[in-house]
Scaffold this motif. Sequence first.
Motif, PDB file in Angstrom:
ATOM      1  N   ASN A 149      39.882  32.984  71.866  1.00 27.88           N
ATOM      2  CA  ASN A 149      40.931  32.253  71.143  1.00 27.88           C
ATOM      3  C   ASN A 149      42.248  32.282  71.901  1.00 27.88           C
ATOM      4  OD1 ASN A 149      39.978  31.197  68.464  1.00 27.88           O
ATOM      5  ND2 ASN A 149      39.198  33.276  68.342  1.00 27.88           N
ATOM      6  N   GLU A 157      35.931  38.445  59.557  1.00 28.78           N
ATOM      7  CA  GLU A 157      35.347  37.174  60.003  1.00 28.78           C
ATOM      8  C   GLU A 157      36.205  36.510  61.088  1.00 28.78           C
ATOM      9  OE1 GLU A 157      34.949  34.979  56.370  1.00 28.78           O
ATOM     10  OE2 GLU A 157      33.158  36.088  55.776  1.00 28.78           O
ATOM     11  N   ASP A 212      33.794  43.063  60.578  1.00 26.15           N
ATOM     12  CA  ASP A 212      32.872  42.059  60.043  1.00 26.15           C
ATOM     13  C   ASP A 212      33.491  41.338  58.853  1.00 26.15           C
ATOM     14  OD1 ASP A 212      30.722  42.268  61.783  1.00 26.15           O
ATOM     15  OD2 ASP A 212      29.774  43.888  60.640  1.00 26.15           O
ATOM     16  N   PHE A 270      45.809  32.303  59.930  1.00 30.47           N
ATOM     17  CA  PHE A 270      44.579  33.085  59.812  1.00 30.47           C
ATOM     18  C   PHE A 270      44.675  34.408  60.570  1.00 30.47           C
ATOM     19  CE2 PHE A 270      40.329  34.179  61.433  1.00 30.47           C
ATOM     20  CZ  PHE A 270      39.659  34.347  60.234  1.00 30.47           C
ATOM     21  N   ALA A 329      35.402  35.423  63.963  1.00 28.37           N
ATOM     22  CA  ALA A 329      34.748  34.352  64.716  1.00 28.37           C
ATOM     23  C   ALA A 329      34.836  33.003  64.012  1.00 28.37           C
ATOM     24  CB  ALA A 329      33.289  34.719  64.966  1.00 28.37           C
ATOM     25  N   THR A 330      35.476  32.954  62.864  1.00 28.51           N
ATOM     26  CA  THR A 330      35.621  31.698  62.123  1.00 28.51           C
ATOM     27  C   THR A 330      36.452  30.712  62.933  1.00 28.51           C
ATOM     28  OG1 THR A 330      35.600  32.974  60.082  1.00 28.51           O
ATOM     29  CG2 THR A 330      36.357  30.711  59.929  1.00 28.51           C
ATOM     30  N   ASP A 331      35.984  29.481  63.004  1.00 28.11           N
ATOM     31  CA  ASP A 331      36.697  28.432  63.741  1.00 28.11           C
ATOM     32  C   ASP A 331      37.572  27.659  62.756  1.00 28.11           C
ATOM     33  OD1 ASP A 331      37.411  27.014  66.000  1.00 28.11           O
ATOM     34  OD2 ASP A 331      35.822  25.535  65.725  1.00 28.11           O
ATOM     35  N   LEU A 332      38.883  27.748  62.952  1.00 30.86           N
ATOM     36  CA  LEU A 332      39.834  27.132  62.022  1.00 30.86           C
ATOM     37  C   LEU A 332      40.832  26.259  62.753  1.00 30.86           C
ATOM     38  CD1 LEU A 332      40.694  30.319  60.003  1.00 30.86           C
ATOM     39  CD2 LEU A 332      39.349  28.447  59.178  1.00 30.86           C
ATOM     40  N   LYS A 334      44.963  38.316  59.271  1.00 30.79           N
ATOM     41  CA  LYS A 334      43.863  39.232  59.617  1.00 30.79           C
ATOM     42  C   LYS A 334      44.374  40.436  60.398  1.00 30.79           C
ATOM     43  CE  LYS A 334      40.821  36.802  57.556  1.00 30.79           C
ATOM     44  NZ  LYS A 334      40.249  37.218  56.305  1.00 30.79           N
ATOM     45  N   LYS A 345      45.142  28.499  63.071  1.00 26.22           N
ATOM     46  CA  LYS A 345      44.863  29.830  63.618  1.00 26.22           C
ATOM     47  C   LYS A 345      46.032  30.787  63.409  1.00 26.22           C
ATOM     48  CE  LYS A 345      41.545  28.432  67.092  1.00 26.22           C
ATOM     49  NZ  LYS A 345      41.196  28.457  68.506  1.00 26.22           N
TER      50      LYS A 345
END
Length: 154
Positions: free
Chosen positions: A13, A57, A54, A68, A59-62, A72, A65
């Motif tokens: 990313n 998440e 885990d 997000f 690896a979520t494609d948003l 996180k 960013k």
Amino acid sequence: MTFEEAIEVLNKNKDQETKKYMLKLFDGFIKVLEALKARDLTNEQVKDIEQKLDELELATDLENKKKFFTSKYGEFTKYLETEYSWVTEGHYMRQGMMYGMMFGPGIGLTFGTMFGAIWISIGLSMGVGMGMALGIAFGSLKDNEAKKEGRVLS
């Protein structure tokens, strides 16, 4: 998600970003994960932290960013602080500065009104400055204490 997988996702990313704020955010997140990797953690601690990764998440494609990954990163560092008392570098100084900016104007306003209406603005500005200075000083002391105790992830 293991530490290596999380670092890989963050690096992927980061390579797609050009904004300075996002690059700093990814660097900070990666730095925390690498510091955790370098620590002598028990198997249970590694398992708990990887479970938290885990849950994040990453690896979520948003599209958004910034929002997000900012949330996180905050959630992950808050988890490390509450579960293990580990903090990032400068954590207490940032908190101290925030509290100084919150309470300084109130204290300055109180003293400013004691000397008359003209002194209110002077009291406010002095309150902010003094509150920030005291907050930074107190936060720096707490940061040094955390560093001596080995609780700083750097």
